[in-house]
Write a protein that holds these residues in place. Structure first.
Motif, PDB file in Angstrom:
ATOM      1  N   ALA A  37      15.731 -19.308 -17.661  1.00  0.00           N
ATOM      2  CA  ALA A  37      15.795 -20.693 -17.198  1.00  0.00           C
ATOM      3  C   ALA A  37      17.177 -21.305 -17.454  1.00  0.00           C
ATOM      4  CB  ALA A  37      14.712 -21.524 -17.863  1.00  0.00           C
ATOM      5  N   LYS A  38      17.920 -20.762 -18.412  1.00  0.00           N
ATOM      6  CA  LYS A  38      19.248 -21.285 -18.732  1.00  0.00           C
ATOM      7  C   LYS A  38      20.369 -20.465 -18.100  1.00  0.00           C
ATOM      8  CE  LYS A  38      17.690 -23.290 -23.055  1.00  0.00           C
ATOM      9  NZ  LYS A  38      17.824 -23.325 -24.498  1.00  0.00           N
ATOM     10  N   ALA A  39      20.030 -19.414 -17.366  1.00  0.00           N
ATOM     11  CA  ALA A  39      21.032 -18.571 -16.730  1.00  0.00           C
ATOM     12  C   ALA A  39      21.674 -19.324 -15.566  1.00  0.00           C
ATOM     13  CB  ALA A  39      20.397 -17.272 -16.236  1.00  0.00           C
ATOM     14  N   LYS A  40      22.955 -19.022 -15.333  1.00  0.00           N
ATOM     15  CA  LYS A  40      23.653 -19.660 -14.232  1.00  0.00           C
ATOM     16  C   LYS A  40      24.548 -18.643 -13.530  1.00  0.00           C
ATOM     17  CE  LYS A  40      27.094 -21.568 -17.390  1.00  0.00           C
ATOM     18  NZ  LYS A  40      26.737 -20.707 -18.465  1.00  0.00           N
ATOM     19  N   PRO A  41      24.864 -18.889 -12.262  1.00  0.00           N
ATOM     20  CA  PRO A  41      25.712 -17.948 -11.528  1.00  0.00           C
ATOM     21  C   PRO A  41      27.022 -17.682 -12.276  1.00  0.00           C
ATOM     22  CG  PRO A  41      24.793 -19.551 -10.021  1.00  0.00           C
ATOM     23  CD  PRO A  41      24.449 -20.010 -11.419  1.00  0.00           C
ATOM     24  N   GLY A  42      27.397 -16.421 -12.307  1.00  0.00           N
ATOM     25  CA  GLY A  42      28.613 -16.013 -12.999  1.00  0.00           C
ATOM     26  C   GLY A  42      28.374 -15.457 -14.391  1.00  0.00           C
ATOM     27  N   ASP A  43      27.178 -15.665 -14.946  1.00  0.00           N
ATOM     28  CA  ASP A  43      26.872 -15.128 -16.279  1.00  0.00           C
ATOM     29  C   ASP A  43      26.824 -13.608 -16.226  1.00  0.00           C
ATOM     30  OD1 ASP A  43      26.605 -17.675 -17.301  1.00  0.00           O
ATOM     31  OD2 ASP A  43      24.417 -17.608 -17.466  1.00  0.00           O
ATOM     32  N   GLU A  44      27.520 -12.971 -17.160  1.00  0.00           N
ATOM     33  CA  GLU A  44      27.391 -11.518 -17.311  1.00  0.00           C
ATOM     34  C   GLU A  44      26.265 -11.267 -18.294  1.00  0.00           C
ATOM     35  OE1 GLU A  44      30.167  -7.677 -17.974  1.00  0.00           O
ATOM     36  OE2 GLU A  44      30.367  -9.227 -19.499  1.00  0.00           O
ATOM     37  N   VAL A  45      25.372 -10.370 -17.946  1.00  0.00           N
ATOM     38  CA  VAL A  45      24.250 -10.020 -18.803  1.00  0.00           C
ATOM     39  C   VAL A  45      24.161  -8.503 -18.897  1.00  0.00           C
ATOM     40  CG1 VAL A  45      22.954 -12.112 -18.242  1.00  0.00           C
ATOM     41  CG2 VAL A  45      22.609 -10.060 -16.873  1.00  0.00           C
ATOM     42  N   PRO A 101      21.218 -14.153  -2.216  1.00  0.00           N
ATOM     43  CA  PRO A 101      21.833 -14.256  -0.893  1.00  0.00           C
ATOM     44  C   PRO A 101      20.878 -14.738   0.209  1.00  0.00           C
ATOM     45  CG  PRO A 101      21.428 -11.965  -1.446  1.00  0.00           C
ATOM     46  CD  PRO A 101      21.132 -12.774  -2.678  1.00  0.00           C
ATOM     47  N   ASN A 102      19.587 -14.529   0.042  1.00  0.00           N
ATOM     48  CA  ASN A 102      18.612 -14.943   1.050  1.00  0.00           C
ATOM     49  C   ASN A 102      17.935 -16.270   0.732  1.00  0.00           C
ATOM     50  OD1 ASN A 102      19.104 -12.561   2.492  1.00  0.00           O
ATOM     51  ND2 ASN A 102      17.618 -11.461   1.232  1.00  0.00           N
ATOM     52  N   ASN A 103      18.079 -16.728  -0.506  1.00  0.00           N
ATOM     53  CA  ASN A 103      17.472 -17.993  -0.918  1.00  0.00           C
ATOM     54  C   ASN A 103      18.423 -18.677  -1.901  1.00  0.00           C
ATOM     55  OD1 ASN A 103      15.957 -20.117  -1.783  1.00  0.00           O
ATOM     56  ND2 ASN A 103      14.158 -18.926  -2.329  1.00  0.00           N
ATOM     57  N   PRO A 104      19.292 -19.551  -1.407  1.00  0.00           N
ATOM     58  CA  PRO A 104      20.300 -20.163  -2.273  1.00  0.00           C
ATOM     59  C   PRO A 104      19.737 -21.041  -3.388  1.00  0.00           C
ATOM     60  CG  PRO A 104      20.475 -20.994  -0.013  1.00  0.00           C
ATOM     61  CD  PRO A 104      19.396 -19.966  -0.030  1.00  0.00           C
ATOM     62  N   ASN A 105      18.442 -21.328  -3.361  1.00  0.00           N
ATOM     63  CA  ASN A 105      17.830 -22.142  -4.414  1.00  0.00           C
ATOM     64  C   ASN A 105      17.366 -21.321  -5.608  1.00  0.00           C
ATOM     65  OD1 ASN A 105      18.179 -24.516  -2.920  1.00  0.00           O
ATOM     66  ND2 ASN A 105      16.315 -24.105  -1.764  1.00  0.00           N
ATOM     67  N   THR A 106      17.513 -19.999  -5.540  1.00  0.00           N
ATOM     68  CA  THR A 106      17.096 -19.143  -6.646  1.00  0.00           C
ATOM     69  C   THR A 106      18.249 -18.251  -7.077  1.00  0.00           C
ATOM     70  OG1 THR A 106      16.274 -17.407  -5.190  1.00  0.00           O
ATOM     71  CG2 THR A 106      14.698 -19.097  -5.835  1.00  0.00           C
ATOM     72  N   ASP A 150      15.614  -9.564  -7.466  1.00  0.00           N
ATOM     73  CA  ASP A 150      14.976 -10.837  -7.801  1.00  0.00           C
ATOM     74  C   ASP A 150      14.799 -10.926  -9.305  1.00  0.00           C
ATOM     75  OD1 ASP A 150      14.762 -11.489  -5.118  1.00  0.00           O
ATOM     76  OD2 ASP A 150      12.732 -10.705  -4.946  1.00  0.00           O
ATOM     77  N   LEU A 151      15.042 -12.108  -9.848  1.00  0.00           N
ATOM     78  CA  LEU A 151      14.810 -12.326 -11.274  1.00  0.00           C
ATOM     79  C   LEU A 151      13.355 -12.700 -11.485  1.00  0.00           C
ATOM     80  CD1 LEU A 151      17.906 -14.332 -12.523  1.00  0.00           C
ATOM     81  CD2 LEU A 151      17.193 -12.057 -13.229  1.00  0.00           C
ATOM     82  N   ASP A 152      12.786 -12.155 -12.537  1.00  0.00           N
ATOM     83  CA  ASP A 152      11.411 -12.437 -12.903  1.00  0.00           C
ATOM     84  C   ASP A 152      11.415 -12.949 -14.332  1.00  0.00           C
ATOM     85  OD1 ASP A 152       8.702 -11.621 -14.123  1.00  0.00           O
ATOM     86  OD2 ASP A 152       8.390 -11.333 -11.968  1.00  0.00           O
ATOM     87  N   GLU A 153      10.530 -13.854 -14.647  1.00  0.00           N
ATOM     88  CA  GLU A 153      10.509 -14.418 -16.003  1.00  0.00           C
ATOM     89  C   GLU A 153      10.252 -13.368 -17.076  1.00  0.00           C
ATOM     90  OE1 GLU A 153       6.047 -16.141 -16.562  1.00  0.00           O
ATOM     91  OE2 GLU A 153       7.402 -17.323 -15.321  1.00  0.00           O
ATOM     92  N   ASP A 154       9.742 -12.198 -16.699  1.00  0.00           N
ATOM     93  CA  ASP A 154       9.507 -11.126 -17.661  1.00  0.00           C
ATOM     94  C   ASP A 154      10.722 -10.220 -17.855  1.00  0.00           C
ATOM     95  OD1 ASP A 154       6.921 -12.009 -18.033  1.00  0.00           O
ATOM     96  OD2 ASP A 154       6.080 -10.641 -16.552  1.00  0.00           O
TER      97      ASP A 154
END
Length: 80
Positions: free
Chosen positions: A5-13, A37-42, A53-57
């Motif tokens: 929930a705190k991740a943001k574009p550009g973060d290296e993980v 790339p297909n859903n700019p809101n996620t 896709d990122l998943d909460e798990d």
């Protein structure tokens, strides 16, 4: 671990990535958090030149050392 929930574009993980061709092989690898790339809101995980896709798990780590420690405790801790 990183709170997705705190991740943001550009973060290296760092992630523990299971090789889809060899299911018994897994390794720690770097990835980047990006806008999907297909859903700019996620957000998505850009890994091995593909968007995932990122998943909460999902387990995301802020360093390779933290990911390696989690990998070793998950795959090699036999309660000894």
């Amino acid at each position: 671990m990183i709170d997705i929930a705190k991740a943001k574009p550009g973060d290296e993980v760092f992630v523990i990535y299971r090789n889809p061709a060899v299911l018994t092989a897994a390794n720690v690898t770097a990835a980047e958090i990006v806008q999907h790339p297909n859903n700019p809101n996620t957000l998505a995980l850009y890994l091995n030149e593909k968007f995932h896709d990122l998943d909460e798990d999902d387990a995301l780590f802020n360093s390779s050392d933290a990911a390696i420690k989690a990998y070793e405790s998950h795959f090699f801790d036999f309660g000894e």
